[in-house]
Write a protein that holds these residues in place. Structure first.
Motif, short mmCIF file in Angstrom:
data_model
loop_
_atom_site.label_atom_id
_atom_site.label_comp_id
_atom_site.label_asym_id
_atom_site.label_seq_id
_atom_site.Cartn_x
_atom_site.Cartn_y
_atom_site.Cartn_z
N LEU A 114 0.81 -1.23 0.00
CA LEU A 114 0.00 0.00 0.00
C LEU A 114 0.84 1.28 0.00
O LEU A 114 0.29 2.37 -0.07
CB LEU A 114 -0.92 0.02 1.23
CG LEU A 114 -1.92 -1.11 1.36
CD1 LEU A 114 -2.65 -1.03 2.69
CD2 LEU A 114 -2.92 -1.08 0.20
N LEU A 115 2.14 1.15 0.06
CA LEU A 115 2.99 2.31 0.21
C LEU A 115 2.92 3.22 -1.02
O LEU A 115 2.97 2.75 -2.16
CB LEU A 115 4.43 1.87 0.44
CG LEU A 115 5.42 2.92 0.93
CD1 LEU A 115 5.04 3.44 2.31
CD2 LEU A 115 6.84 2.34 0.95
N ASN A 116 2.80 4.52 -0.79
CA ASN A 116 2.79 5.48 -1.89
C ASN A 116 3.37 6.80 -1.41
O ASN A 116 3.81 6.93 -0.26
CB ASN A 116 1.37 5.66 -2.45
CG ASN A 116 0.38 6.13 -1.38
OD1 ASN A 116 0.71 6.86 -0.47
ND2 ASN A 116 -0.87 5.68 -1.50
N ARG A 117 3.37 7.81 -2.28
CA ARG A 117 3.99 9.09 -1.94
C ARG A 117 3.27 9.81 -0.80
O ARG A 117 3.89 10.55 -0.03
CB ARG A 117 4.04 9.99 -3.18
CG ARG A 117 5.05 9.51 -4.22
CD ARG A 117 5.13 10.46 -5.40
NE ARG A 117 6.08 9.97 -6.39
CZ ARG A 117 7.39 10.19 -6.36
NH1 ARG A 117 7.89 10.93 -5.37
NH2 ARG A 117 8.17 9.71 -7.30
N THR A 118 1.96 9.60 -0.69
CA THR A 118 1.23 10.26 0.40
C THR A 118 1.76 9.80 1.76
O THR A 118 2.03 10.62 2.66
CB THR A 118 -0.27 9.95 0.31
OG1 THR A 118 -0.77 10.42 -0.95
CG2 THR A 118 -1.03 10.61 1.44
N TYR A 119 1.93 8.48 1.92
CA TYR A 119 2.52 7.96 3.16
C TYR A 119 3.94 8.49 3.33
O TYR A 119 4.33 8.94 4.42
CB TYR A 119 2.55 6.44 3.14
CG TYR A 119 1.23 5.77 3.39
CD1 TYR A 119 0.73 5.64 4.68
CD2 TYR A 119 0.47 5.26 2.34
CE1 TYR A 119 -0.49 5.01 4.92
CE2 TYR A 119 -0.75 4.64 2.56
CZ TYR A 119 -1.22 4.51 3.86
OH TYR A 119 -2.43 3.90 4.08
N LEU A 120 4.73 8.43 2.28
CA LEU A 120 6.14 8.79 2.39
C LEU A 120 6.32 10.26 2.73
O LEU A 120 7.25 10.63 3.47
CB LEU A 120 6.87 8.44 1.10
CG LEU A 120 7.01 6.92 0.85
CD1 LEU A 120 7.60 6.65 -0.53
CD2 LEU A 120 7.89 6.27 1.93
N ASP A 121 5.45 11.11 2.24
CA ASP A 121 5.53 12.53 2.60
C ASP A 121 5.26 12.72 4.09
O ASP A 121 5.92 13.53 4.77
CB ASP A 121 4.55 13.35 1.76
CG ASP A 121 5.00 13.50 0.31
OD1 ASP A 121 6.20 13.32 0.04
OD2 ASP A 121 4.13 13.78 -0.54
N VAL A 122 4.29 11.98 4.62
CA VAL A 122 4.01 12.04 6.06
C VAL A 122 5.21 11.51 6.84
O VAL A 122 5.63 12.10 7.85
CB VAL A 122 2.74 11.24 6.39
CG1 VAL A 122 2.58 11.08 7.91
CG2 VAL A 122 1.50 11.91 5.81
N PHE A 123 5.77 10.39 6.39
CA PHE A 123 6.89 9.79 7.10
C PHE A 123 8.11 10.71 7.08
O PHE A 123 8.86 10.80 8.06
CB PHE A 123 7.25 8.45 6.48
CG PHE A 123 6.15 7.42 6.56
CD1 PHE A 123 5.11 7.56 7.47
CD2 PHE A 123 6.15 6.31 5.73
CE1 PHE A 123 4.09 6.61 7.55
CE2 PHE A 123 5.14 5.37 5.81
CZ PHE A 123 4.12 5.52 6.72
N ARG A 124 8.30 11.41 5.98
CA ARG A 124 9.43 12.34 5.89
C ARG A 124 9.23 13.50 6.87
O ARG A 124 10.19 13.96 7.52
CB ARG A 124 9.57 12.85 4.46
CG ARG A 124 10.76 13.78 4.24
CD ARG A 124 10.94 14.11 2.78
NE ARG A 124 9.71 14.61 2.17
CZ ARG A 124 9.61 14.91 0.89
NH1 ARG A 124 10.63 14.73 0.07
NH2 ARG A 124 8.46 15.38 0.41
N THR A 125 8.00 13.97 7.00
CA THR A 125 7.72 15.08 7.91
C THR A 125 8.04 14.71 9.35
O THR A 125 8.61 15.52 10.10
CB THR A 125 6.23 15.48 7.80
OG1 THR A 125 5.96 15.94 6.47
CG2 THR A 125 5.89 16.57 8.81
N TRP A 126 7.72 13.48 9.74
CA TRP A 126 7.84 13.09 11.15
C TRP A 126 8.97 12.10 11.41
O TRP A 126 9.07 11.54 12.50
CB TRP A 126 6.51 12.53 11.67
CG TRP A 126 5.43 13.56 11.57
CD1 TRP A 126 4.33 13.56 10.77
CD2 TRP A 126 5.39 14.80 12.29
NE1 TRP A 126 3.60 14.70 10.93
CE2 TRP A 126 4.22 15.49 11.86
CE3 TRP A 126 6.20 15.41 13.25
CZ2 TRP A 126 3.87 16.74 12.37
CZ3 TRP A 126 5.85 16.65 13.74
CH2 TRP A 126 4.70 17.29 13.31
N GLY A 127 9.83 11.90 10.44
CA GLY A 127 11.01 11.07 10.67
C GLY A 127 10.69 9.62 10.93
O GLY A 127 11.20 9.03 11.89
#
Length: 410
Positions: A114-127
């Motif tokens: 299910l991984l996509n850019r929406t998740y990754l942008d959130v993960f990048r924001t919060w480390g």
């Protein structure tokens, strides 16, 4: 064997934000083995439980002050919780750790479909780092990790890994996790994993017990199917001209043979340092105990009423941390016990006497330990010879290269 409760603090917190999964893997220890507790859990962790979990983790870390605390988001499939819920949880954790001198490592362990850019942008924001489960080749992966429709998930995972390799998201790439499958070629498996350019990878053996042995066990005496599989993968890794990727299972074993410390819970006698919070707030022992019997991971503690120090006095956690003195007599007398540590506690279980047994992988673990010992000692002998040659102008070969003095386990 009874063990006294211990107040030792936890440093690894597994948090289940979601209790269901989008895949139907036939050998999943959460859904397909001996424990059906997942079916009574709410699908998602309620906000109040999330908030209380964050508070409990922060207060525990504040009390014990470890150098690093790792919070691992598992499931089910944690991405089913959605990017907003995961983001809120990670944000709250970061805020709760403000002012603490303990580093916070937040990791989501996902099947990757299910991984996509929406998740990754959130993960990048919060480390938030991302660990992905991949079973090597397309054929091996699709045989074991399938959607509920029966369709394999390899293509979905490969797309997700391509995103993680993108320079924009590469710092989030936590690594790959692969479970050994005896019907897959070990070298092809390793090379398929390396092709995804992980920063680190780990190999796990399937979870089982003496009563419910893993696939391929019990084998004929001397067959050692898991030792031979892992030895072949180890030799491919060890003999590479340059180190391609850290493999926790192998690096930790090599370090122990060289007098270092274990960095994988599979080796050494320290035991698991994991505590689990279920979606309803129940505090449990390591999830892999679900391979043992119904309720094996249960403690009776809950995040609303109990802190992790109180939960840590449960006899199960004490037994996990008892070290060599908590092992059966056969293990304590074994010449490789300091390296093996008796294997994972789950794998020692037998209905008749609980965990007072060697691992169901005992013979395979010892054979692999001895194989790696021979390879490492052979490399050291080769290095000594090359150092002697260097005095008279010869070249020095890398310590990790193949030594002709050692016959590998095949």
């Amino acid at each position: 064997m009874p063990c006294e409760p211990t107040p030792r603090g936890f440093t690894q917190f597994v948090v289940k934000l979601h209790s269901r999964c989008n895949l139907a893997c036939p050998d999943c220890y959460v859904y397909e083995l001996r424990d059906s507790g997942w079916s009574a859990q709410p699908r998602v962790m309620p906000p109040a439980v999330m908030e209380r979990t964050v508070q409990r983790i922060a207060e525990h870390v504040r009390r014990h002050r470890p150098p690093v605390a790792r919070v691992m988001l598992h499931g089910g499939e944690p991405l089913l919780a959605g990017p907003r819920r995961i983001g809120r949880f990670a944000e709250a954790l970061r805020a709760a750790f403000g002012g603490l001198d303990t580093a916070l490592d937040v990791v989501v362990q996902t099947n990757g479909a299910l991984l996509n850019r929406t998740y990754l942008d959130v993960f990048r924001t919060w480390g938030v780092r991302v660990g992905v489960s991949l079973e090597g080749t397309r054929e091996a992966h699709d045989r074991r990790r399938r959607h509920h429709s029966g369709r394999g998930s390899h293509a979905d995972v490969v797309r997700s890994l391509a995103l993680l390799r993108d320079p924009e998201y590469r710092p989030l790439y936590g690594g790959l996790l692969c479970t050994v499958s005896l019907d897959a070629d070990p070298v092809a498996t390793y090379e398929a994993l390396v092709a995804e350019e992980p920063p680190v990878l780990d190999l796990l053996m399937p979870h089982g017990t003496w009563q419910f042995p893993p696939p391929g066990l019990p084998a004929e005496p001397g067959a050692l199917p898991y030792a031979r599989w892992l030895a072949a993968a180890f030799d491919r890794w060890y003999d590479a001209p340059e180190r391609e990727v850290p493999v926790r299972l192998f690096d930790s074993l090599v370090d122990l043979h060289l007098g270092g410390a274990a960095t994988s819970e599979v080796w050494g006698a320290l035991g698991s340092d994991v505590v689990v919070v279920q979606p309803d707030g129940s505090i449990e022992q390591n999830d892999i105990l679900k391979a043992v019997h119904e309720g094996a991971a249960h403690t009776g503690y809950h995040i609303d009423a109990h802190g992790f120090d109180e939960a840590g006095t449960h006899p199960g956690f004490a037994a996990e941390r008892a070290g060599i003195t908590g092992l059966c007599a056969q293990c304590r007398a074994c010449p490789v016990v300091d390296i093996c540590g008796g294997g994972l506690r789950t794998h020692r279980y037998r209905r008749e006497n609980g965990f007072d047994n060697p691992s169901c992988y005992c013979a395979d673990l010892r054979a692999l330990i001895e194989h790696v010992r021979d390879r490492v000692s052979g490399s050291l002998r080769a290095l000594a010879k090359d150092c002697h040659k260097a005095v008279t102008g010869g070249a020095i070969l890398p310590i990790m290269g193949r030594s002709a003095d050692v016959e590998p386990l095949h």
